[in-house]
Enzyme design. Structure first.
Site, short mmCIF file in Angstrom:
data_model
loop_
_atom_site.label_atom_id
_atom_site.label_comp_id
_atom_site.label_asym_id
_atom_site.label_seq_id
_atom_site.Cartn_x
_atom_site.Cartn_y
_atom_site.Cartn_z
N CYS A 85 -13.25 4.36 3.59
CA CYS A 85 -13.40 2.93 3.31
C CYS A 85 -13.69 2.10 4.55
O CYS A 85 -14.01 0.92 4.44
CB CYS A 85 -12.16 2.40 2.60
SG CYS A 85 -11.80 3.31 1.09
N HIS A 90 -11.20 -5.38 3.72
CA HIS A 90 -11.48 -4.32 2.74
C HIS A 90 -10.71 -4.63 1.47
O HIS A 90 -9.53 -4.99 1.50
CB HIS A 90 -11.05 -2.97 3.33
CG HIS A 90 -11.08 -1.85 2.35
ND1 HIS A 90 -12.12 -1.67 1.46
CD2 HIS A 90 -10.20 -0.85 2.11
CE1 HIS A 90 -11.87 -0.60 0.73
NE2 HIS A 90 -10.71 -0.09 1.09
N ASN A 134 -11.86 -1.12 -5.69
CA ASN A 134 -12.06 -0.60 -4.34
C ASN A 134 -13.39 0.15 -4.28
O ASN A 134 -13.50 1.26 -4.79
CB ASN A 134 -10.89 0.32 -3.98
CG ASN A 134 -11.02 0.90 -2.58
OD1 ASN A 134 -12.05 0.79 -1.94
ND2 ASN A 134 -9.96 1.54 -2.12
O1 UT7 Z 1 -9.09 2.32 0.63
C1 UT7 Z 1 -7.82 2.89 0.69
C2 UT7 Z 1 -7.53 3.37 -0.69
N1 UT7 Z 1 -6.23 3.35 -1.20
C3 UT7 Z 1 -5.39 2.32 -1.23
O2 UT7 Z 1 -5.54 1.30 -0.65
C4 UT7 Z 1 -4.18 2.55 -2.08
C5 UT7 Z 1 -2.94 1.93 -1.53
N2 UT7 Z 1 -1.86 2.04 -2.45
C6 UT7 Z 1 -1.76 1.29 -3.57
O3 UT7 Z 1 -2.64 0.47 -3.84
C7 UT7 Z 1 -0.55 1.41 -4.42
O4 UT7 Z 1 0.36 2.31 -3.78
C8 UT7 Z 1 -0.84 1.91 -5.86
C9 UT7 Z 1 -1.55 0.83 -6.62
C10 UT7 Z 1 -1.67 3.18 -5.83
C11 UT7 Z 1 0.47 2.21 -6.56
O5 UT7 Z 1 1.28 1.04 -6.57
P1 UT7 Z 1 2.79 1.10 -6.09
O6 UT7 Z 1 3.33 -0.22 -6.32
O7 UT7 Z 1 2.81 1.67 -4.70
O8 UT7 Z 1 3.41 2.10 -7.12
P2 UT7 Z 1 4.19 3.47 -6.83
O9 UT7 Z 1 3.22 4.52 -6.37
O10 UT7 Z 1 5.38 3.19 -6.00
O11 UT7 Z 1 4.65 3.84 -8.29
C12 UT7 Z 1 5.60 3.04 -9.02
C13 UT7 Z 1 5.62 3.53 -10.44
C14 UT7 Z 1 5.72 5.06 -10.54
O12 UT7 Z 1 6.52 5.36 -11.68
P3 UT7 Z 1 8.05 5.79 -11.48
O13 UT7 Z 1 8.00 7.03 -10.64
O14 UT7 Z 1 8.73 4.64 -10.80
O15 UT7 Z 1 8.50 6.03 -12.88
C15 UT7 Z 1 4.31 5.47 -10.84
O16 UT7 Z 1 4.23 6.70 -11.54
O17 UT7 Z 1 4.40 3.16 -11.08
C16 UT7 Z 1 3.82 4.32 -11.69
N3 UT7 Z 1 2.38 4.17 -11.72
C17 UT7 Z 1 1.75 3.53 -12.72
N4 UT7 Z 1 2.21 2.93 -13.84
C18 UT7 Z 1 1.30 2.38 -14.64
C19 UT7 Z 1 1.47 4.59 -10.82
N5 UT7 Z 1 0.24 4.24 -11.21
C20 UT7 Z 1 0.39 3.59 -12.39
C21 UT7 Z 1 -0.50 2.99 -13.29
N6 UT7 Z 1 0.00 2.39 -14.40
N7 UT7 Z 1 -1.83 2.98 -13.08
#
Ligand code: UT7
Length: 326
Positions: A113, A253, A283
């Site tokens: 990215c 970004h 993204n």
């Molecule tokens: O260019 C670089 C590319 N990448 C990025 O910039 C990604 C950076 N990271 C993020 O944007 C975030 O970490 C995410 C959007 C990917 C995830 O958000 P988060 O607030 O960090 O969530 P998390 O990974 O801490 O997950 C919290 C909960 C989990 O469930 P449990 O374990 O608490 O039951 C996940 O399984 O949210 C769940 N989860 C979802 N729930 C509904 C993860 N993805 C989803 C989803 N819908 N799409």
């Protein structure tokens, strides 16, 4: 002093729009979760006939038209992409041919990215050194092709698009003032595509194991990204004798609204001076900063003399920032 001035901007988004509601039919997620945790409402997805170079060419043609230049005037093409048309030849080669940029050398840069900042930096160095007069810098992705639409952690984020800028030598004080590039390979497992390269060439097993899709530890990426984003923005401002208050527009970004807000808070900038379009584009990887820059320009949010800060981070890890005087 000769600087690489941005004399044309262009962008292209595939026609098909994929909404959060449609994604909620594919994986266990909701529009509310996606909007709250990422800020994304919809994203563009290429159709089966479109490869990365097709998107890149559309953005490049618009940038050249706006710069009032023909393809034969381009000396060099740099394409930032994580999703090339093929392993080889380069996507830049396809772009050079389709544009009819007969005189141009061309190269791909894979910095995930951060491909926008990397391509801008490389392009501007060729201009500043006096080697080339006109350079086309492009960021283009079809990230949907490496997205696992059974993985809710990635499929809600990744999207397709392209953006381009034309750089030309100028002596009027406008142009790329500075650009910093960074990388740290120890973070590679946070965001990567396991198979398809020499480590794990394509086999029936790699396909069955879904190893040709992007894998991400979202939470880890989030934490590192906020820190690196803020640090590189602060460093480039300080070294060039500016404060955040001097910025007319910050073009980050577009990965996640919460990452942008955290970085902006660290910088101490009001959100009115930040371009955000992640809600409509998701993204788009190496394309995102260029797509956002084009939107800022088209909306009349950039005026001659304005000071812009561009910054990005991505898999690798790679990250970087550029200061531009418009
Ligand atoms: O260019 C670089 C590319 N990448 C990025 O910039 C990604 C950076 N990271 C993020 O944007 C975030 O970490 C995410 C959007 C990917 C995830 O958000 P988060 O607030 O960090 O969530 P998390 O990974 O801490 O997950 C919290 C909960 C989990 O469930 P449990 O374990 O608490 O039951 C996940 O399984 O949210 C769940 N989860 C979802 N729930 C509904 C993860 N993805 C989803 C989803 N819908 N799409």
């Amino acid at each position: 002093m000769t600087r690489a001035k941005i004399v044309g901007v262009g962008a292209y988004a595939p026609k098909h729009i994929l909404t959060n509601a449609e994604l909620a039919k594919l994986v266990e997620t909701t529009d509310e979760w996606i909007v709250q945790r990422t800020g994304i409402r919809e994203r563009h997805v290429a159709d089966d006939s479109e490869a990365t170079s097709d998107l890149a060419v559309r953005a490049a043609q618009q940038a050249l038209e706006r710069a009032n230049l023909g393809p034969e005037e381009v000396d060099f093409i740099v394409v930032g992409t994580t999703t090339p048309d093929m392993v080889f030849p380069t996507t830049a080669n396809f772009v050079q041919h389709k544009l009819g940029a007969r005189r141009a050398g061309s190269v791909d840069v894979l910095a995930a990215c951060t491909g926008s900042i990397y391509s801008l930096s490389i392009g501007s160095q060729y201009i500043q050194s006096g080697k080339y007069r006109t350079v086309l810098c492009i960021g283009a992705e079809t990230l949907s092709r490496i997205t696992d639409f059974t993985d809710r952690g990635t499929c809600v984020l990744l999207a397709d698009g392209a953006g381009a800028v034309v750089l030309q030598a100028a002596e009027d004080g406008a142009g790329v003032l500075d650009a910093d590039l960074y990388s740290d390979g120890k973070y590679w497992e946070y965001l990567y595509q396991p198979a398809g390269g020499s480590r794990h060439p394509a086999t029936a097993e790699t396909v069955a194991g879904r190893l040709h899709y992007a894998k991400m530890k979202g939470n880890e990426v989030f934490k590192v990204a906020v820190r690196m984003f803020g640090d590189c923005a602060a460093t480039i401002l300080e070294r060039n004798g500016f404060r955040a208050a001097d910025l007319d527009l910050f073009i980050p970004h577009q990965a996640n609204l919460r990452i942008i807000e955290a970085a902006v808070k660290r910088l101490g900038l009001p959100m009115e001076r930040v371009l955000v379009n992640v809600d409509r584009y998701g993204n788009t990887g190496a394309a995102s900063v260029y797509v956002a820059l084009e939107e800022a320009w088209a909306l009349g949010r950039i005026a001659p003399g304005d000071l812009l800060l561009l910054a990005a981070f991505g898999g690798g890890f790679t990250w970087g920032a550029a200061l531009v005087r418009w």
